[in-house]
Design an enzyme around this catalytic site. Sequence first.
Site, PDB file in Angstrom:
ATOM      1  N   ARG A 222     -97.708  30.708 -16.920  1.00 15.01           N
ATOM      2  CA  ARG A 222     -96.220  30.487 -17.110  1.00 15.01           C
ATOM      3  C   ARG A 222     -95.589  30.217 -15.956  1.00 15.01           C
ATOM      4  O   ARG A 222     -96.014  30.612 -14.786  1.00 15.01           O
ATOM      5  CB  ARG A 222     -95.658  31.759 -17.778  1.00 15.01           C
ATOM      6  CG  ARG A 222     -96.237  32.312 -18.787  1.00 15.01           C
ATOM      7  CD  ARG A 222     -95.253  31.554 -20.055  1.00 15.01           C
ATOM      8  NE  ARG A 222     -95.477  31.983 -21.632  1.00 15.01           N
ATOM      9  CZ  ARG A 222     -96.409  31.338 -22.394  1.00 15.01           C
ATOM     10  NH1 ARG A 222     -97.162  30.398 -21.849  1.00 15.01           N
ATOM     11  NH2 ARG A 222     -96.514  31.671 -23.524  1.00 15.01           N
ATOM     12  N   HIS A 270     -95.654  21.590 -20.959  1.00 18.56           N
ATOM     13  CA  HIS A 270     -96.082  22.636 -21.466  1.00 18.56           C
ATOM     14  C   HIS A 270     -96.767  22.380 -23.123  1.00 18.56           C
ATOM     15  O   HIS A 270     -96.516  22.550 -24.252  1.00 18.56           O
ATOM     16  CB  HIS A 270     -95.017  23.754 -21.904  1.00 18.56           C
ATOM     17  CG  HIS A 270     -95.495  25.251 -22.234  1.00 18.56           C
ATOM     18  ND1 HIS A 270     -94.451  26.056 -21.770  1.00 18.56           N
ATOM     19  CD2 HIS A 270     -96.394  25.452 -22.846  1.00 18.56           C
ATOM     20  CE1 HIS A 270     -95.345  27.285 -22.242  1.00 18.56           C
ATOM     21  NE2 HIS A 270     -96.509  26.891 -22.770  1.00 18.56           N
TER      22      HIS A 270
HETATM   23  N1  LIG Z   1     -99.592  26.267 -21.251  1.00 14.25           N
HETATM   24  C1  LIG Z   1     -99.947  26.396 -22.421  1.00 14.25           C
HETATM   25  O1  LIG Z   1    -100.064  25.592 -23.371  1.00 14.25           O
HETATM   26  C2  LIG Z   1    -100.354  27.890 -22.651  1.00 14.25           C
HETATM   27  C3  LIG Z   1    -100.366  29.030 -22.055  1.00 14.25           C
HETATM   28  N2  LIG Z   1    -100.977  30.098 -22.213  1.00 14.25           N
HETATM   29  C4  LIG Z   1    -100.607  31.184 -21.107  1.00 14.25           C
HETATM   30  O2  LIG Z   1    -102.146  31.769 -21.100  1.00 14.25           O
HETATM   31  C5  LIG Z   1    -101.903  33.189 -21.187  1.00 14.25           C
HETATM   32  C6  LIG Z   1    -103.501  33.807 -20.991  1.00 14.25           C
HETATM   33  O3  LIG Z   1    -103.822  33.843 -22.412  1.00 14.25           O
HETATM   34  P1  LIG Z   1    -104.863  34.760 -23.002  1.00 14.25           P
HETATM   35  O4  LIG Z   1    -106.250  34.148 -22.431  1.00 14.25           O
HETATM   36  O5  LIG Z   1    -104.845  34.611 -24.471  1.00 14.25           O
HETATM   37  O6  LIG Z   1    -104.559  36.040 -22.373  1.00 14.25           O
HETATM   38  P2  LIG Z   1    -105.502  37.210 -22.408  1.00 14.25           P
HETATM   39  O7  LIG Z   1    -104.474  38.711 -22.451  1.00 14.25           O
HETATM   40  O8  LIG Z   1    -106.692  37.356 -23.119  1.00 14.25           O
HETATM   41  O9  LIG Z   1    -106.324  37.356 -20.881  1.00 14.25           O
HETATM   42  C7  LIG Z   1    -105.409  37.899 -19.795  1.00 14.25           C
HETATM   43  C8  LIG Z   1    -106.153  37.631 -18.667  1.00 14.25           C
HETATM   44  O10 LIG Z   1    -105.442  38.019 -17.420  1.00 14.25           O
HETATM   45  C9  LIG Z   1    -105.783  39.104 -16.647  1.00 14.25           C
HETATM   46  N3  LIG Z   1    -104.595  39.740 -16.004  1.00 14.25           N
HETATM   47  C10 LIG Z   1    -103.485  40.184 -16.659  1.00 14.25           C
HETATM   48  N4  LIG Z   1    -102.667  40.771 -15.713  1.00 14.25           N
HETATM   49  C11 LIG Z   1    -103.429  40.997 -14.577  1.00 14.25           C
HETATM   50  C12 LIG Z   1    -103.236  41.154 -13.102  1.00 14.25           C
HETATM   51  N5  LIG Z   1    -102.187  41.865 -12.774  1.00 14.25           N
HETATM   52  N6  LIG Z   1    -104.302  41.026 -12.295  1.00 14.25           N
HETATM   53  C13 LIG Z   1    -105.266  40.487 -12.568  1.00 14.25           C
HETATM   54  N7  LIG Z   1    -105.606  40.006 -13.709  1.00 14.25           N
HETATM   55  C14 LIG Z   1    -104.637  40.136 -14.671  1.00 14.25           C
HETATM   56  C15 LIG Z   1    -106.554  40.033 -17.708  1.00 14.25           C
HETATM   57  O11 LIG Z   1    -107.283  40.890 -17.247  1.00 14.25           O
HETATM   58  P3  LIG Z   1    -108.190  42.026 -17.958  1.00 14.25           P
HETATM   59  O12 LIG Z   1    -109.036  41.174 -18.688  1.00 14.25           O
HETATM   60  O13 LIG Z   1    -108.662  42.905 -16.836  1.00 14.25           O
HETATM   61  O14 LIG Z   1    -107.276  42.823 -18.876  1.00 14.25           O
HETATM   62  C16 LIG Z   1    -106.978  39.038 -18.720  1.00 14.25           C
HETATM   63  O15 LIG Z   1    -108.195  38.662 -17.868  1.00 14.25           O
HETATM   64  C17 LIG Z   1    -100.834  33.519 -21.937  1.00 14.25           C
HETATM   65  O16 LIG Z   1    -100.382  34.790 -21.676  1.00 14.25           O
HETATM   66  C18 LIG Z   1    -100.011  32.278 -21.735  1.00 14.25           C
HETATM   67  O17 LIG Z   1     -99.141  32.857 -20.851  1.00 14.25           O
HETATM   68  C19 LIG Z   1    -101.167  30.459 -23.427  1.00 14.25           C
HETATM   69  C20 LIG Z   1    -101.238  29.404 -24.251  1.00 14.25           C
HETATM   70  C21 LIG Z   1    -100.834  28.032 -24.087  1.00 14.25           C
HETATM   71  O1  LIG Z   2     -99.119  30.021 -27.052  1.00 15.97           O
HETATM   72  C1  LIG Z   2     -98.563  29.858 -25.908  1.00 15.97           C
HETATM   73  O2  LIG Z   2     -98.299  31.076 -25.354  1.00 15.97           O
HETATM   74  C2  LIG Z   2     -97.964  28.881 -25.405  1.00 15.97           C
HETATM   75  O3  LIG Z   2     -97.821  28.632 -24.424  1.00 15.97           O
HETATM   76  C3  LIG Z   2     -97.884  27.807 -26.611  1.00 15.97           C
HETATM   77  O4  LIG Z   2     -97.627  26.546 -25.711  1.00 15.97           O
END
Ligand SMILES: NC(=O)C1=CN([C@@H]2O[C@H](COP(=O)(O)OP(=O)(O)OC[C@H]3O[C@@H](n4cnc5c(N)ncnc54)[C@H](OP(=O)(O)O)[C@@H]3O)[C@@H](O)[C@H]2O)C=CC1
Ligand SMILES: O=C(O)C(=O)CO
Length: 307
Positions: A222, A270
């Site tokens: 983000r 994005h």
């Molecule tokens: N650009 C785009 O098009 C898109 C972007 N995104 C972004 O990708 C992000 C990740 O998605 P997703 O994989 O589903 O998320 P998940 O909730 O599956 O995974 C999040 C990961 O981040 C880690 N994490 C969270 N907080 C911390 C911290 N303070 N310190 C260290 N590690 C941390 C978690 O650790 P732990 O495993 O230990 O809990 C976990 O490994 C979304 O929240 C979104 O913002 C998503 C979709 C599309």
């Molecule tokens: O799924 C999300 O969180 C996204 O950022 C989609 O673009």
Amino acid sequence: MAFLFKSDAARAAIFRQVFARELPDLEFHHCSESFDPEKVRYLLMWSAPDDLSRFRNLEVLFSIGAGVDQFRPETIPDHVKLVRMVEDGIIRMMQEYVVLGVLTLHREMLAYREQQRRGVWQALATSQAPDRRVGFLGVGMLAQAAIDRLKPFRFPLAAWSRSKKVIEGVACFHGDDQLGDFLRGTDILVCLLPLTEQTSGILNARLFSLLPAGARLLHVGRGPQLDQGALIEALDSGQLAAAMLDVTDPEPLPESHPLWSHPKVIITPHIASVTQPHTAARSVIENIRRHRAGRNPIGLVDRTLGY
Ligand SMILES: NC(=O)C1=CN([C@@H]2O[C@H](COP(=O)(O)OP(=O)(O)OC[C@H]3O[C@@H](n4cnc5c(N)ncnc54)[C@H](OP(=O)(O)O)[C@@H]3O)[C@@H](O)[C@H]2O)C=CC1
Ligand SMILES: O=C(O)C(=O)CO
């Protein structure tokens, strides 16, 4: 009982078909139609509306995206489950984008784009994949899927998360104490963290200084996680060699923003990954079934963690 789809009509039409087939007992409404808010048990949308109190019988609030930072948890009653999107389509698109980004940064495509602009035909020195270490900030649903796709290229892989992990073929680090060791061993840094109080501004001058000189950044989390001024300084000093950004703050950046024209930066609007309605409808239906059976939905957000 009703399901309310509060997003674009095109995706709603596909959801409606799948719901009619799989859950015929549940009324399905797009927000453009008239409906009784008291009947709404399930709501799917991008961010919480100000008038959530209209839906007095709401049980589950589905995010149409994987990220949930755009919801304001304090406006969501405690008994309502907040669920992020976990579905095959969004995972597949993110796998494609991360592979594209890592290879773009690994094979010096930004430097070649700059040479092309100047009409220069010249091979640049490059590392082999086994010598280029790729590290993920965040190793959740999307990062783990992207890591699987990267494995055949034979990049050494590492990941950093909040809690301890064991992932085959990946050096796993966790917690603030291990962040420095993780960064010192990362040549291409991929950010796939959710936006929370803890991760806001995490991509800053101090973090860049811990990476090896000439490291690269692929940012797909983000926008507010990145200090954009610090990125420009790190690129200009050579501490970072290149950056690919799918997210910025704000989105879009103002027309005059220096990142738009920076020779070491590539920006996409994005688009890394988007929820795909056919596969997402099936995931949401599976979660409604789980909820009805008294089980937690897949992707249930932990409100204390914020993701
Ligand atoms: N650009 C785009 O098009 C898109 C972007 N995104 C972004 O990708 C992000 C990740 O998605 P997703 O994989 O589903 O998320 P998940 O909730 O599956 O995974 C999040 C990961 O981040 C880690 N994490 C969270 N907080 C911390 C911290 N303070 N310190 C260290 N590690 C941390 C978690 O650790 P732990 O495993 O230990 O809990 C976990 O490994 C979304 O929240 C979104 O913002 C998503 C979709 C599309
Ligand atoms: O799924 C999300 O969180 C996204 O950022 C989609 O673009």
